[in-house]
Design an enzyme around this catalytic site. Structure first.
Site, PDB file in Angstrom:
ATOM      1  NE  ARG A 178      -2.947   0.205   3.298  1.00 14.61           N
ATOM      2  CZ  ARG A 178      -2.281   0.597   4.382  1.00 14.61           C
ATOM      3  NH1 ARG A 178      -1.738   1.798   4.412  1.00 14.61           N
ATOM      4  NH2 ARG A 178      -2.164  -0.217   5.416  1.00 14.61           N
ATOM      5  CE1 TYR A 222     -15.819  13.256 -16.338  1.00 14.25           C
ATOM      6  CE2 TYR A 222     -14.765  13.213 -14.184  1.00 14.25           C
ATOM      7  CZ  TYR A 222     -15.520  12.594 -15.167  1.00 14.25           C
ATOM      8  OH  TYR A 222     -15.964  11.311 -14.977  1.00 14.25           O
ATOM      9  CG  ASP A 271      -8.266  17.566 -15.459  1.00 16.78           C
ATOM     10  OD1 ASP A 271      -7.634  16.962 -16.343  1.00 16.78           O
ATOM     11  OD2 ASP A 271      -9.267  17.081 -14.896  1.00 16.78           O
ATOM     12  CE  LYS A 296     -11.652   9.930 -20.050  1.00 15.16           C
ATOM     13  NZ  LYS A 296     -11.500   9.948 -18.625  1.00 15.16           N
TER      14      LYS A 296
HETATM   15  C1  LIG Z   1     -10.886  16.132 -17.808  1.00 16.44           C
HETATM   16  C2  LIG Z   1     -11.121  14.921 -16.959  1.00 16.44           C
HETATM   17  N1  LIG Z   1     -10.637  14.895 -15.715  1.00 16.44           N
HETATM   18  C3  LIG Z   1     -10.832  13.819 -14.921  1.00 16.44           C
HETATM   19  C4  LIG Z   1     -11.559  12.724 -15.330  1.00 16.44           C
HETATM   20  C5  LIG Z   1     -11.768  11.565 -14.401  1.00 16.44           C
HETATM   21  O1  LIG Z   1     -10.940  10.500 -14.722  1.00 16.44           O
HETATM   22  P1  LIG Z   1     -11.264   8.958 -14.448  1.00 16.44           P
HETATM   23  O2  LIG Z   1     -12.462   8.606 -15.263  1.00 16.44           O
HETATM   24  O3  LIG Z   1     -10.007   8.261 -14.844  1.00 16.44           O
HETATM   25  O4  LIG Z   1     -11.547   8.845 -12.971  1.00 16.44           O
HETATM   26  C6  LIG Z   1     -12.072  12.703 -16.621  1.00 16.44           C
HETATM   27  C7  LIG Z   1     -12.836  11.534 -17.087  1.00 16.44           C
HETATM   28  O5  LIG Z   1     -13.578  11.551 -18.013  1.00 16.44           O
HETATM   29  C8  LIG Z   1     -11.845  13.834 -17.454  1.00 16.44           C
HETATM   30  O6  LIG Z   1     -12.340  13.878 -18.708  1.00 16.44           O
END
Ligand SMILES: Cc1ncc(COP(=O)(O)O)c(C=O)c1O
Length: 355
Positions: free
Chosen positions: A43, A95, A159, A184
């Protein structure tokens, strides 16, 4: 890693090897280790995490901490940096789960559209940007906003999911933190969830690592290995995806509403994007008349699949309003995959009735 190497060389050689080593890092599945070495319990640490963290940290110019999903990375970052009563700026068009998560925290949330205008950051603890934003693909000036945040005593995080570590290096532009969903384009094969935070400060990276150890939401070694394996071809995949996006943009220009791709000189985001991004990617958006028009497009296409992710090998389309994004019901986020450009353009053209 030699800073002068190109993106392809850097991702292929992201994991160094000695004679006798396997190419790339292999997954190490241990929960416990013979005491006395660097690792003692699964962990708290794992050699496969370290290989990926070193690869991403080197690309982004900071110290990387891996998480089992993008949301695990974002939520740990927010919980680590913010205290009760703090003020936080988030994108109103980013998001959606990030906005939902902070709405349930004991903090003051200021929502600002990515394209601005931005308010004064006086009294703000953290400014979180998402550029290009998902799904609208607006862009903001990271260097300018980082300077303004620092003047006000705030931290600035970006992000970087849509841009990827090859497309944009927020820490070099002055950001304190990068957070991303590697589910992604980084992992890129639609077979693993993954995320990371890269911090400019070792102290902050240490706090994030401690938070991961304490909350126990850790990435599995196999998933980490899949993400690392994906990273090795990120340059190649991005190149084809961007080529496909450029060709699809040219096909759709003047023929669909709301067409956005920050890599197109006529896109409102282009000037800032071209200045701060190192390369563009395969994600574009456009708006069809209604739900039925999107369904017709998907049913007529042989290559575009409905799916709610982006950055993968396959071309996918996501009608974002179905997941609650505050956008037109016919807005489609199209993630161009690695198909042959000629085939994809012909397929999209036919599916939209443009040929
Ligand atoms: C811009 C963005 N940030 C964060 C996330 C969250 O990521 P995850 O689905 O890997 O938890 C996404 C998911 O679609 C995203 O498009």
């Amino acid at each position: 890693m030699n800073e002068n190497f190109g993106d392809g060389t850097r991702v292929v050689h992201a994991v160094p090897g000695e004679p006798g080593d396997p190419f790339g890092a292999q997954p190490v599945f241990a929960s416990s280790y013979h005491l006395g070495g660097q690792d003692y319990y699964g962990r708290a640490g794992n050699p496969t995490w370290r290989a990926l963290e070193s690869a991403l940290g080197t690309l982004e110019g900071g110290e990387c901490v891996a998480f089992p999903s993008g949301m695990a990375a974002i939520s740990t970052l927010l919980r680590t940096v913010l205290s009760s009563g703090d003020t936080l700026v988030v994108p109103s068009d980013g998001y959606f789960l990030t906005r939902k998560f902070v709405s349930e925290m004991d903090v003051n949330v200021v929502e600002v559209p990515t394209a601005g205008p931005y308010p004064s950051f006086d009294g703000v603890r953290l400014v979180l940007l998402e550029t290009p934003s998902n799904p609208g693909l607006d862009v903001c000036d990271i260097a300018d906003l980082a300077a303004r945040a620092h003047e006000a005593g705030a931290l600035l995080a970006v992000d970087n999911t849509t841009a990827t570590p090859l497309g944009q290096r927020p820490l070099e532009l002055g950001a304190d933190l990068v957070v991303a969903s590697d589910t992604k384009a980084v992992a890129g094969h639609s077979d693993v969830l993954f995320g990371h935070v890269t911090a400019a400060s070792e102290e902050l990276a240490g706090r994030l690592r401690d938070a991961r150890t304490m909350n126990g939401a850790i990435p599995g070694p196999f998933e980490t290995w899949l993400a690392l394996r994906g990273l090795g071809t990120l340059d190649l995949r991005l190149a084809r995806q961007a080529e496909n996006a450029e060709a699809v943009y040219a096909l759709l220009k003047g023929r669909v509403a709301g067409l956005r791709w920050p890599g197109a000189p006529e896109d409102p985001a282009y000037l800032v994007a071209a200045q701060q991004m190192r390369r563009f990617n395969g994600v574009l958006t456009f708006v069809l008349d209604d739900v039925a028009a999107v369904e017709k497009f998907l049913s007529r296409s042989k290559l575009v699949s409905a799916a709610t992710s982006f950055g993968g090998l396959h071309t996918t389309a996501d009608r974002r309003a179905q997941f609650g994004d505050p956008v037109h019901e016919g807005l489609v986020r199209l993630s161009c995959g690695c198909e042959d450009t000629r085939d994809l353009v012909a397929d999209v053209s036919h599916a939209l009735g443009l040929d």
